[in-house]
Enzyme design. Structure first.
Site, PDB file in Angstrom:
ATOM      1  N   TRP A   1       0.840  -1.208   0.000  1.00  0.00           N
ATOM      2  CA  TRP A   1       0.000   0.000   0.000  1.00  0.00           C
ATOM      3  C   TRP A   1       0.864   1.243   0.000  1.00  0.00           C
ATOM      4  O   TRP A   1       0.537   2.230  -0.663  1.00  0.00           O
ATOM      5  CB  TRP A   1      -0.960  -0.013   1.192  1.00  0.00           C
ATOM      6  CG  TRP A   1      -1.935  -1.142   1.127  1.00  0.00           C
ATOM      7  CD1 TRP A   1      -2.023  -2.204   1.985  1.00  0.00           C
ATOM      8  CD2 TRP A   1      -2.961  -1.357   0.135  1.00  0.00           C
ATOM      9  NE1 TRP A   1      -3.042  -3.042   1.581  1.00  0.00           N
ATOM     10  CE2 TRP A   1      -3.626  -2.552   0.454  1.00  0.00           C
ATOM     11  CE3 TRP A   1      -3.372  -0.645  -0.986  1.00  0.00           C
ATOM     12  CZ2 TRP A   1      -4.683  -3.053  -0.315  1.00  0.00           C
ATOM     13  CZ3 TRP A   1      -4.416  -1.144  -1.753  1.00  0.00           C
ATOM     14  CH2 TRP A   1      -5.058  -2.331  -1.409  1.00  0.00           C
TER      15      TRP A   1
ATOM     16  N   ASP B   1      -1.770   6.117   6.836  1.00  0.00           N
ATOM     17  CA  ASP B   1      -2.812   5.235   6.326  1.00  0.00           C
ATOM     18  C   ASP B   1      -3.089   4.207   7.418  1.00  0.00           C
ATOM     19  O   ASP B   1      -2.294   3.317   7.653  1.00  0.00           O
ATOM     20  CB  ASP B   1      -2.312   4.561   5.040  1.00  0.00           C
ATOM     21  CG  ASP B   1      -3.303   3.540   4.485  1.00  0.00           C
ATOM     22  OD1 ASP B   1      -4.393   3.367   5.065  1.00  0.00           O
ATOM     23  OD2 ASP B   1      -2.966   2.913   3.458  1.00  0.00           O
TER      24      ASP B   1
ATOM     25  N   LYS C   1     -12.456  -2.230   6.871  1.00  0.00           N
ATOM     26  CA  LYS C   1     -11.748  -3.208   7.699  1.00  0.00           C
ATOM     27  C   LYS C   1     -12.219  -3.139   9.150  1.00  0.00           C
ATOM     28  O   LYS C   1     -12.756  -4.100   9.659  1.00  0.00           O
ATOM     29  CB  LYS C   1     -10.244  -3.005   7.582  1.00  0.00           C
ATOM     30  CG  LYS C   1      -9.687  -3.657   6.313  1.00  0.00           C
ATOM     31  CD  LYS C   1      -8.984  -2.727   5.392  1.00  0.00           C
ATOM     32  CE  LYS C   1      -8.700  -3.400   4.058  1.00  0.00           C
ATOM     33  NZ  LYS C   1      -7.897  -2.565   3.193  1.00  0.00           N
TER      34      LYS C   1
HETATM   35  C1  LIG Z   1      -7.343  -2.065   2.134  1.00  0.00           C
HETATM   36  C2  LIG Z   1      -6.262  -1.051   2.243  1.00  0.00           C
HETATM   37  C3  LIG Z   1      -6.145   0.015   1.338  1.00  0.00           C
HETATM   38  C4  LIG Z   1      -7.053   0.165   0.149  1.00  0.00           C
HETATM   39  O1  LIG Z   1      -8.236   0.695   0.517  1.00  0.00           O
HETATM   40  P1  LIG Z   1      -9.374   1.086  -0.566  1.00  0.00           P
HETATM   41  O2  LIG Z   1     -10.418   1.663   0.327  1.00  0.00           O
HETATM   42  O3  LIG Z   1      -9.767  -0.181  -1.252  1.00  0.00           O
HETATM   43  O4  LIG Z   1      -8.787   2.074  -1.493  1.00  0.00           O
HETATM   44  C5  LIG Z   1      -5.159   0.950   1.557  1.00  0.00           C
HETATM   45  N1  LIG Z   1      -4.305   0.836   2.584  1.00  0.00           N
HETATM   46  C6  LIG Z   1      -4.371  -0.182   3.463  1.00  0.00           C
HETATM   47  C7  LIG Z   1      -3.411  -0.248   4.598  1.00  0.00           C
HETATM   48  C8  LIG Z   1      -5.354  -1.159   3.313  1.00  0.00           C
HETATM   49  O5  LIG Z   1      -5.424  -2.172   4.192  1.00  0.00           O
END
Ligand SMILES: *Cc1c(COP(=O)(O)O)cnc(C)c1O
Length: 362
Positions: free
Chosen positions: A102, A173, A197
Site C-alpha cells: 500500500w 494510512d 476493515k
Molecule cells: C485495504 C487497504 C487500502 C485500500 O483501501 P481502498 O479503500 O480499497 O482504497 C489501503 N491501505 C491499506 C493499509 C489497506 O489495508
C-alpha cells in the site's frame, strides 16, 4: 441461517449486533417513515446521524478540536493522491517510510505532485518482513509530512511504536488497524482509513486532518479533491454515502459500548498472543515470516510446510466454517485477519482448528 467465522481482510466481519439493528431499521430510519437510503441528506434525521458519526469518531480516537474529520468517498486509494495533491507542489518535499504494497501505491501517486523521499524501506527480495527501527530512518526535517502505513494488511506487519519525526507531522494510512488500539494523536497531521476493515462497509473513507496541516493545503486543487471543500462544508458539499455512514455510525456506537479502544486493545492483544503462540509452539509446522517485534495484531500471516498443505488447510477450514483464510495473492500462504469484530472466541476456534490440522498432517 448459518453465519461462519469470517477472516477476510476487507471488506471484513461486522459485529452481528450492528447487522441485526440495521435489519430491524431497514424500512424506517429514526421515525422518518422512509429508509436511510431514501432520506434526503439535507434532512434533520440525516444531519443528526452525520454529526453524531463525526463526534463518535473524534471521541473514540481522542481527537481534540484541532482536528477536523471528513467522511469521503474513493477509498484509502484516493487518499494516496489527495494527501500529496493538497500538500505538495513547487519546492515542497514529503518523506515516505515504505513498509509494504500500500505504501508503494501511495508513493507512486505522490511523485505526480512533488518531491518524494523514501526515508526508509524494509523491502528485501520483493517482500517486507519488518518495520524499520528509528535509527534506520533518514528523515528530512524540512518535509511537509512523513507518510507511514500503520498496519501492513498484506505482509502482516504493524508499527508497534510509531516513528519519531520531530516536528514533521505524520500522515498515516490506518485503514487496517484504526481503533484497534490506543494511539496518541499528537504526532499525526493526517489520519485516513477506508472503512471496510475496522469501521464498517466499503464506500466511506474517514480522514482526520489537524488545523495547522489543513492551513498548509493548497486552495487551487479541483473542488472535489480539495480538503478545504469538505472541511468547510462538513462533508456535505455533495451527497455523502449515507448508507455506509449509517453503518459506520453503528460500528462506532458498538465500539464505544465495548468499552472503547482501550477494552478492544486488550482483546486484540489476547487474540494476537493466542494465535502467535500457536504458530511459535507448532514445532515449525506453522511459520510466520514476520520478525517478532513487527508482527501485526490485525492480519496474521503464516506458511505451512508445502503449498499443497496450505490449499488443504484453506479448503478444510472453509468446510469447518472458517471463511477467508487464504493469504493475499501476492504473497501466498495463510492470512487470518482479525479486526475488532472478531472476538476472542473466534480466534480460539481457529486456533483449535490449526492445532487439529497440524497434528493430523505433520
Ligand atoms: C485495504 C487497504 C487500502 C485500500 O483501501 P481502498 O479503500 O480499497 O482504497 C489501503 N491501505 C491499506 C493499509 C489497506 O489495508
Amino acid at each position: 441461517m448459518a453465519r461462519v467465522h469470517n477472516y477476510y481482510a476487507g471488506p471484513a466481519a461486522l459485529p452481528l449486533e450492528v447487522l441485526e439493528e440495521a435489519r430491524a431499521e431497514l424500512l424506517e430510519f429514526r421515525g422518518s417513515g422512509v429508509s436511510v437510503m431514501e432520506t434526503s441528506h439535507r434532512s434533520q434525521e440525516y444531519d443528526d446521524l452525520h454529526n453524531e458519526t463525526i463526534g463518535l469518531f473524534k471521541e473514540l480516537m481522542g481527537l481534540g478540536d484541532n482536528f477536523k474529520v471528513m467522511l469521503l468517498q474513493g477509498g484509502a486509494s484516493l487518499q494516496f493522491a489527495m494527501v500529496p495533491m493538497n500538500l505538495l507542489g513547487e519546492g515542497k518535499s514529503a518523506d515516505y517510510i515504505l513498509t509494504g504494497s500500500w505504501g508503494k501505491k501511495a508513493i507512486k501517486e505522490a511523485r505526480l505532485f512533488g518531491a518524494v523521499r523514501v526515508a526508509a524501506t524494509t523491502e528485501k527480495d520483493g517482500v517486507f518482513r519488518r518495520i524499520p527501527r528509528q535509527q534506520e530512518l533518514a528523515l528530512d526535517p524540512g518535509a511537509v509530512y512523513c507518510h507511514i502505513t500503520s498496519n501492513n494488511t498484506i505482509f502482516g506487519t504493524q508499527w508497534r511504536q510509531f516513528p519519531d519525526t520531530g516536528s514533521v507531522p505524520l500522515a498515516a494510512d490506518m485503514s487496517s488497524d484504526i481503533l484497534s488500539r490506543k494511539v496518541d494523536p499528537a504526532p499525526f497531521g493526517i489520519i485516513y482509513a477506508g472503512a471496510q476493515k475496522n469501521l464498517g462497509p466499503s464506500g466511506v473513507t474517514v480522514v482526520a486532518i489537524r488545523d495547522d496541516v489543513l492551513a498548509k493545503c493548497r486552495k487551487d486543487t479541483t473542488t472535489m479533491l480539495n480538503y478545504h471543500t469538505h472541511v468547510d462544508k462538513n462533508s456535505l458539499f455533495n451527497t455523502p454515502p449515507c448508507l455506509a455512514i449509517y453503518i459506520l455510525h453503528k460500528v462506532l456506537g458498538w465500539t464505544k459500548a465495548q468499552g472503547g479502544v482501550e477494552s478492544l486493545e486488550k482483546i486484540n492483544d489476547a487474540k494476537g498472543e493466542l494465535i502467535y503462540g500457536a504458530i511459535d509452539g507448532s514445532n515449525g509446522f506453522y511459520n510466520c515470516p514476520v520478525e517478532k517485534d513487527s508482527r501485526s495484531y490485525m492480519n496474521v500471516v503464516f506458511r505451512l510446510p508445502t503449498e499443497e498443505l496450505e490449499k488443504k488447510f484453506v479448503a478444510q477450514g472453509l468446510a469447518a466454517g472458517f471463511l477467508g483464510l487464504k493469504g493475499h495473492r501476492s504473497v501466498g500462504g495463510i492470512r487470518v485477519s482479525m479486526y475488532n469484530a472478531n472476538g476472542l472466541d473466534s480466534i480460539k476456534d481457529v486456533v483449535g482448528f490449526m492445532k487439529d490440522f497440524a497434528s493430523q498432517n505433520s
